[in-house]
Write a protein that holds these residues in place. Structure first.
Motif, short mmCIF file in Angstrom:
data_model
loop_
_atom_site.label_atom_id
_atom_site.label_comp_id
_atom_site.label_asym_id
_atom_site.label_seq_id
_atom_site.Cartn_x
_atom_site.Cartn_y
_atom_site.Cartn_z
N LYS A 117 -5.39 3.74 -0.23
CA LYS A 117 -5.69 2.33 -0.47
C LYS A 117 -6.10 1.69 0.85
O LYS A 117 -5.43 1.85 1.87
CB LYS A 117 -4.46 1.62 -1.02
CG LYS A 117 -4.70 0.16 -1.34
CD LYS A 117 -3.58 -0.43 -2.15
CE LYS A 117 -3.97 -1.83 -2.58
NZ LYS A 117 -3.15 -2.30 -3.67
N TYR A 118 -7.22 0.97 0.82
CA TYR A 118 -7.66 0.19 1.97
C TYR A 118 -6.92 -1.13 1.99
O TYR A 118 -6.83 -1.81 0.96
CB TYR A 118 -9.16 -0.09 1.93
CG TYR A 118 -10.02 1.08 2.31
CD1 TYR A 118 -10.29 1.34 3.65
CD2 TYR A 118 -10.57 1.91 1.34
CE1 TYR A 118 -11.09 2.41 4.02
CE2 TYR A 118 -11.37 2.99 1.71
CZ TYR A 118 -11.62 3.23 3.04
OH TYR A 118 -12.40 4.29 3.40
N GLY B 149 1.07 7.70 5.03
CA GLY B 149 0.42 7.85 6.33
C GLY B 149 -0.85 7.02 6.33
O GLY B 149 -1.03 6.15 5.48
N PHE B 150 -1.74 7.31 7.27
CA PHE B 150 -3.02 6.61 7.25
C PHE B 150 -4.10 7.57 7.75
O PHE B 150 -3.84 8.49 8.51
CB PHE B 150 -3.00 5.31 8.06
CG PHE B 150 -2.92 5.47 9.55
CD1 PHE B 150 -4.06 5.30 10.33
CD2 PHE B 150 -1.73 5.78 10.17
CE1 PHE B 150 -3.99 5.44 11.71
CE2 PHE B 150 -1.65 5.92 11.54
CZ PHE B 150 -2.79 5.76 12.31
N ASN B 151 -5.31 7.35 7.26
CA ASN B 151 -6.45 8.19 7.58
C ASN B 151 -7.16 7.60 8.79
O ASN B 151 -7.80 6.56 8.69
CB ASN B 151 -7.38 8.27 6.36
CG ASN B 151 -8.52 9.22 6.57
OD1 ASN B 151 -8.98 9.44 7.68
ND2 ASN B 151 -9.02 9.77 5.48
N TRP C 36 2.63 -5.95 3.44
CA TRP C 36 3.02 -4.99 2.41
C TRP C 36 1.98 -4.99 1.31
O TRP C 36 1.16 -5.90 1.19
CB TRP C 36 4.40 -5.33 1.86
CG TRP C 36 4.42 -6.54 0.96
CD1 TRP C 36 4.50 -7.84 1.34
CD2 TRP C 36 4.31 -6.53 -0.46
NE1 TRP C 36 4.46 -8.65 0.25
CE2 TRP C 36 4.35 -7.87 -0.88
CE3 TRP C 36 4.18 -5.53 -1.41
CZ2 TRP C 36 4.25 -8.24 -2.22
CZ3 TRP C 36 4.10 -5.90 -2.75
CH2 TRP C 36 4.14 -7.24 -3.14
N PHE C 37 2.01 -3.95 0.49
CA PHE C 37 1.16 -3.86 -0.69
C PHE C 37 1.85 -2.97 -1.72
O PHE C 37 2.69 -2.14 -1.39
CB PHE C 37 -0.24 -3.34 -0.33
CG PHE C 37 -0.25 -1.99 0.34
CD1 PHE C 37 -0.43 -0.83 -0.39
CD2 PHE C 37 -0.10 -1.90 1.72
CE1 PHE C 37 -0.44 0.41 0.23
CE2 PHE C 37 -0.10 -0.67 2.35
CZ PHE C 37 -0.28 0.49 1.60
N ALA C 38 1.50 -3.16 -2.98
CA ALA C 38 2.09 -2.40 -4.07
C ALA C 38 1.23 -1.17 -4.38
O ALA C 38 0.00 -1.21 -4.23
CB ALA C 38 2.21 -3.27 -5.31
N VAL C 39 1.88 -0.09 -4.78
CA VAL C 39 1.18 1.13 -5.21
C VAL C 39 1.79 1.63 -6.50
O VAL C 39 2.97 1.44 -6.77
CB VAL C 39 1.23 2.24 -4.13
CG1 VAL C 39 0.46 1.83 -2.89
CG2 VAL C 39 2.65 2.61 -3.77
N PHE D 53 -4.55 3.60 4.05
CA PHE D 53 -3.26 4.25 3.87
C PHE D 53 -3.38 5.36 2.84
O PHE D 53 -4.06 5.20 1.83
CB PHE D 53 -2.21 3.24 3.39
CG PHE D 53 -1.79 2.27 4.45
CD1 PHE D 53 -0.79 2.61 5.37
CD2 PHE D 53 -2.38 1.03 4.55
CE1 PHE D 53 -0.40 1.72 6.35
CE2 PHE D 53 -2.00 0.13 5.53
CZ PHE D 53 -1.01 0.48 6.43
N THR D 54 -2.73 6.49 3.11
CA THR D 54 -2.64 7.59 2.15
C THR D 54 -1.18 7.73 1.75
O THR D 54 -0.28 7.50 2.56
CB THR D 54 -3.15 8.91 2.77
OG1 THR D 54 -2.40 9.19 3.95
CG2 THR D 54 -4.63 8.81 3.13
N TYR D 55 -0.95 8.08 0.49
CA TYR D 55 0.43 8.13 0.01
C TYR D 55 0.57 9.02 -1.22
O TYR D 55 -0.41 9.29 -1.92
CB TYR D 55 0.95 6.72 -0.30
CG TYR D 55 0.12 5.99 -1.32
CD1 TYR D 55 0.43 6.05 -2.68
CD2 TYR D 55 -0.99 5.25 -0.93
CE1 TYR D 55 -0.35 5.39 -3.61
CE2 TYR D 55 -1.77 4.58 -1.85
CZ TYR D 55 -1.44 4.66 -3.20
OH TYR D 55 -2.22 4.00 -4.12
#
Length: 132
Positions: A72-73, A102-104, A59-62, A115-117
């Motif tokens: 975010k990579y 999603g993801f690129n 997981w990661f925070a945005v 990841f794109t968001y």
């Protein structure tokens, strides 16, 4: 596969199943031992299966994006030796606002996912990645 066992003067034939004829390994008709199931069970971790499939998670925070697509990579716990097969991502939130993740594919590699968001609030994104 008859095996003769002698114990305290008594002789017995013990019928063993097919597993008794197999050798240890990860090839066809072999039995894997626990060394073929390596893993790192941390928050951002992985599990390797004997057939070569690797499952990774984390997981990661945005922060809020104010309606603009952001990215975010994220470095995977371990690089996939051959290929990235699947990426699944989801937001963790109690707010019913609309979000997208999603993801690129063009900017994603065997060791890193882009990841794109879009999110109206600060959130966490959880992911599962499979590869080999």
């Amino acid at each position: 596969f008859p095996v003769t066992i002698e114990s305290a003067g008594e002789i017995k034939n013990v019928g063993l199943g097919e597993a008794a004829k197999r050798s240890i390994g990860s090839a066809v008709n072999q039995i894997p031992d626990m060394s073929f199931f390596s893993s790192n069970m941390s928050t951002n971790g992985y599990s390797k299966l004997p057939g070569g499939l690797i499952i990774q998670w984390g997981w990661f925070a945005v922060d809020t994006t104010n309606g603009v697509v952001s990215n975010k990579y994220v470095n995977l716990p371990i690089a996939m030796p051959t290929a990235l097969l699947s990426v699944i991502a989801m937001f963790s939130t109690q707010d019913p606002s609309v979000r997208y993740v999603g993801f690129n594919t063009a900017l994603t590699s065997r060791s890193q996912v882009n990841f794109t968001y879009v999110t109206p609030t600060t959130n966490s994104i959880f992911f599962i990645v499979m590869g080999c």
